[in-house]
Write a protein that holds these residues in place. Structure first.
Motif, mmCIF file in Angstrom:
data_model
loop_
_atom_site.group_PDB
_atom_site.id
_atom_site.type_symbol
_atom_site.label_atom_id
_atom_site.label_comp_id
_atom_site.label_asym_id
_atom_site.label_seq_id
_atom_site.Cartn_x
_atom_site.Cartn_y
_atom_site.Cartn_z
ATOM 1 N N GLY A 161 -9.383 7.160 -2.379
ATOM 2 C CA GLY A 161 -10.027 6.375 -3.420
ATOM 3 C C GLY A 161 -11.483 6.716 -3.650
ATOM 4 N N GLN A 162 -11.952 6.289 -4.803
ATOM 5 C CA GLN A 162 -13.337 6.537 -5.207
ATOM 6 C C GLN A 162 -14.339 5.837 -4.302
ATOM 7 O OE1 GLN A 162 -14.692 8.470 -7.595
ATOM 8 N NE2 GLN A 162 -12.681 9.273 -8.177
ATOM 9 N N ALA A 163 -14.013 4.650 -3.818
ATOM 10 C CA ALA A 163 -14.959 3.917 -2.961
ATOM 11 C C ALA A 163 -15.259 4.707 -1.699
ATOM 12 C CB ALA A 163 -14.425 2.533 -2.624
ATOM 13 N N ASN A 202 0.867 -1.180 0.000
ATOM 14 C CA ASN A 202 0.000 0.000 0.000
ATOM 15 C C ASN A 202 0.903 1.230 0.000
ATOM 16 O OD1 ASN A 202 -1.767 2.216 0.952
ATOM 17 N ND2 ASN A 202 -3.260 0.567 1.152
ATOM 18 N N ALA A 203 0.605 2.184 -0.855
ATOM 19 C CA ALA A 203 1.455 3.372 -1.016
ATOM 20 C C ALA A 203 1.171 4.460 0.020
ATOM 21 C CB ALA A 203 1.267 3.940 -2.425
ATOM 22 N N HIS A 215 -5.097 -0.846 -6.836
ATOM 23 C CA HIS A 215 -5.223 0.266 -7.793
ATOM 24 C C HIS A 215 -3.878 0.428 -8.499
ATOM 25 C CE1 HIS A 215 -6.772 3.856 -9.625
ATOM 26 N NE2 HIS A 215 -5.822 4.600 -9.095
ATOM 27 N N ALA A 216 -3.633 -0.476 -9.433
ATOM 28 C CA ALA A 216 -2.321 -0.552 -10.080
ATOM 29 C C ALA A 216 -2.239 0.262 -11.368
ATOM 30 C CB ALA A 216 -1.979 -2.008 -10.357
ATOM 31 N N LEU A 261 -8.916 11.396 -4.033
ATOM 32 C CA LEU A 261 -7.583 11.041 -4.490
ATOM 33 C C LEU A 261 -7.527 9.591 -4.931
ATOM 34 C CD1 LEU A 261 -5.886 12.966 -1.607
ATOM 35 C CD2 LEU A 261 -6.008 13.646 -4.004
ATOM 36 N N PRO A 262 -6.539 9.248 -5.737
ATOM 37 C CA PRO A 262 -6.433 7.846 -6.148
ATOM 38 C C PRO A 262 -6.153 6.946 -4.954
ATOM 39 C CG PRO A 262 -4.579 9.139 -7.009
ATOM 40 C CD PRO A 262 -5.500 10.086 -6.311
#
Length: 170
Positions: A118-120, A42-43, A150-151, A143-144
């Protein structure tokens, strides 16, 4: 089939937060470790380390304290839900019980910005807290996702997108 609901963690928040980062609900590895964003790919923590000059070699609790001291709070939109595995797309929408985000914001009026990991998370927030979107004067950042699932974006692209949260100042 009776699926077991998973639970979010308590909000990780310091004394004077100005930014609330909201995820959907912790993934399997995070639940096992009882730590936000614990999956090694995870980033999230590498991004926070870069943006807030955190010490990447410190244990989780210390990094979390450093992030909180920088005015950043962490929580999830969902307090509880049924989700087999870690993918947000597997969240059973009718099982979601939302965290009391409005109460947290009332308790911490210093928060002036909300970032969605994230979108979720953004969609769950819109579904369960739409009144906040309409009535409260917050800066919102969708944000992404920092998840390894999410690659489609590499680390550098995620870091660049996430850098906008530095605009959320007290």
């Amino acid at each position: 089939m009776n699926e077991t609901a998973i639970q979010s963690f308590d909000a990780a928040i310091g004394d004077d937060p100005h930014l609330l980062i909201l995820g959907s609900i912790p993934g399997v590895k995070s639940l096992q470790e009882h730590a936000y964003y614990a999956h090694p790919r995870n980033a999230f923590w590498p991004i926070m380390t870069h943006l807030y000059q955190l010490d990447s070699h410190t244990p989780y609790q210390e990094k979390l304290s450093q992030l909180n001291a920088a005015g950043v709070a962490l929580w999830d939109v969902a307090q509880e839900c049924v989700r087999p595995g870690s993918l947000d797309s597997n969240i059973k929408q009718n099982s979601v019980i939302a965290n009391p985000i409005q109460a947290l914001l009332a308790q911490y009026p210093s928060i002036n910005a909300i970032a969605f990991n994230g979108q979720a998370a953004a969609k769950l927030f819109k579904r369960h807290h739409s009144a906040l979107l309409e009535n409260e004067p917050f800066q919102y950042y969708t944000l992404p996702s920092t998840s390894p699932a999410h690659a489609s974006l590499n680390f550098e692209a995620k870091l660049k997108a996430w850098s906008v949260i530095l605009n959320a100042k007290p």
